[in-house]
Design an enzyme around this catalytic site. Structure first.
Site, PDB file in Angstrom:
ATOM      1  N   ARG A   3       0.841  -1.213   0.000  1.00 42.01           N
ATOM      2  CA  ARG A   3       0.000   0.000   0.000  1.00 42.01           C
ATOM      3  C   ARG A   3       0.870   1.255   0.000  1.00 42.01           C
ATOM      4  NH1 ARG A   3      -1.963  -3.579  -1.108  1.00 42.01           N
ATOM      5  NH2 ARG A   3      -3.721  -4.772  -0.318  1.00 42.01           N
ATOM      6  N   SER A  49     -11.351   0.409   3.838  1.00 35.47           N
ATOM      7  CA  SER A  49     -10.461   0.077   4.955  1.00 35.47           C
ATOM      8  C   SER A  49      -9.780   1.354   5.459  1.00 35.47           C
ATOM      9  CB  SER A  49      -9.399  -0.930   4.511  1.00 35.47           C
ATOM     10  OG  SER A  49     -10.016  -2.102   4.024  1.00 35.47           O
ATOM     11  N   GLU A  83      -4.763   4.034   6.444  1.00 34.78           N
ATOM     12  CA  GLU A  83      -4.590   3.883   4.999  1.00 34.78           C
ATOM     13  C   GLU A  83      -5.184   5.102   4.296  1.00 34.78           C
ATOM     14  OE1 GLU A  83      -6.148   0.648   1.755  1.00 34.78           O
ATOM     15  OE2 GLU A  83      -5.316  -0.140   3.609  1.00 34.78           O
TER      16      GLU A  83
END
Length: 345
Positions: free
Chosen positions: A170, A244, A340
């Protein structure tokens, strides 16, 4: 003659329609960017250089904690074009403003494999390499060929190949040393005409068995991923969320072994080099947050990893909840959760 700034941008624009958490925040200036040349024109304007800049795609990974005192560039560059083809592969150039999921489905319809496991991930194509999006055993970097971007300082075009992007979990160079310095305008994906399906993820295997599919197609995998995601994640059109909220932490095996002493059922995925990835949703749920409401915000009843806006929540409210969740997980598991979502203050 320089075009008047006010003809290139709008002023005092509410960003609520442009972020999936449905947070109301006012942008001092706002430009809908339709082409790379339009982007260059805006960036080269003297007034643009006086402003803080924020690049916005689908707004699915943004939390606004207040109004934005600067210029928001909403990337709406469209287009899909095959730029190269061999017996085995297709290279597809896609405009940064194209919807990611619609692009996945387009590729599935053409029989081009590689991104079917990334179905229903919200956001735009331009944001995908910045985040190095991934799901169900596949990450964008596996199909990434190159991208074109505009440098915010020089206004010139730059090309980045896979190595240039420095992809991580990520993560990419665009979230680190080049953060806020370039704007992605197009992405080239290398897709397969003879796909090798990735069905390693447990939930996919379970669904294939349940549906009695022994020889799945890329459409089967895409359909299954869509159904799994819909069962776990709320539709942003119905309830504000950014998917998320936290990254799945990767910890030393010694830390995971300590967790297993108190939680024998704790899930973990071996990442090599004595590192274990622990699902953040499981940590948050065990800390008692699943489905919990706090004022106008809370966590989703079916997936603790998703923070939702029940209606009227401010960015500050959501940020406060995120910090409470982080504190709980740190206290219980000695693990620091990292957002995130990009927090814009």
């Amino acid at each position: 003659m320089v075009q008047p700034f006010d003809t290139l941008v709008d002023s005092n624009v509410d960003l609520q329609p442009y972020n999936t958490l449905h947070i109301s925040a006012v942008a001092q200036h706002f430009a809908a960017i339709k082409t790379p040349s339009h982007l260059k024109e805006v960036l080269n304007h003297p007034r643009a250089k006086e402003n803080n800049l924020l690049v916005l795609g689908g707004g699915s990974n943004m939390l606004f904690t207040g109004d934005f005192n600067g210029l928001v560039l909403h990337i709406e560059i469209e287009g899909r074009e095959v730029v190269k083809e061999t017996q085995d592969n297709i290279w597809l150039k896609v405009g940064a403003g194209e919807n990611w999921h619609q692009t996945v489905r387009y590729c599935v319809e053409q029989g081009w494999g590689g991104i079917e496991n990334l179905s229903l991930i919200p956001g735009t194509v331009g944001a995908a390499p910045i985040q190095n999006i991934g799901a169900y055993g596949v990450e964008l970097e596996e199909v990434f060929e190159e991208l074109e971007a505009v440098n915010l300082v020089s206004g010139e075009k730059q090309r980045f190949n896979k190595a240039d992007c420095q992809f991580g979990y990520r993560d990419s160079i665009f979230k680190n040393e080049l953060k806020g310095q370039v704007i992605v305008t197009e992405v080239v994906l290398k897709l397969s005409k003879k796909p090798e399906l990735n069905t390693s993820y447990g939930a996919i295997q379970t669904e294939l068995e349940k549906r009695e599919i022994s020889k799945p197609t890329i459409k089967d995998i895409s359909d299954i991923v869509i159904d799994i995601r819909n069962s776990k994640l709320p539709d942003p059109k119905e309830i504000g969320n950014a998917g998320s909220f936290f990254k799945n932490p990767i910890v030393d095996r010694s830390i995971f072994d300590q967790i297993k002493e108190n939680y024998p059922q704790a899930p973990g995925y071996d990442m090599g080099n004595d590192k274990i990835k622990v699902p953040a949703g499981w940590l948050i749920e065990e800390a008692g947050w699943k489905g919990k409401a706090v004022g106008n915000t809370g966590t989703y009843r079916q997936q603790a990893l998703v923070i939702v806006n029940h209606g009227g929540a401010t960015g500050q409210e959501i940020l406060a909840l995120a910090k409470m969740i982080q504190a709980s997980v740190a206290k219980e598991f000695k693990i620091d959760l990292v957002p995130e979502v990009n927090i814009i203050s």
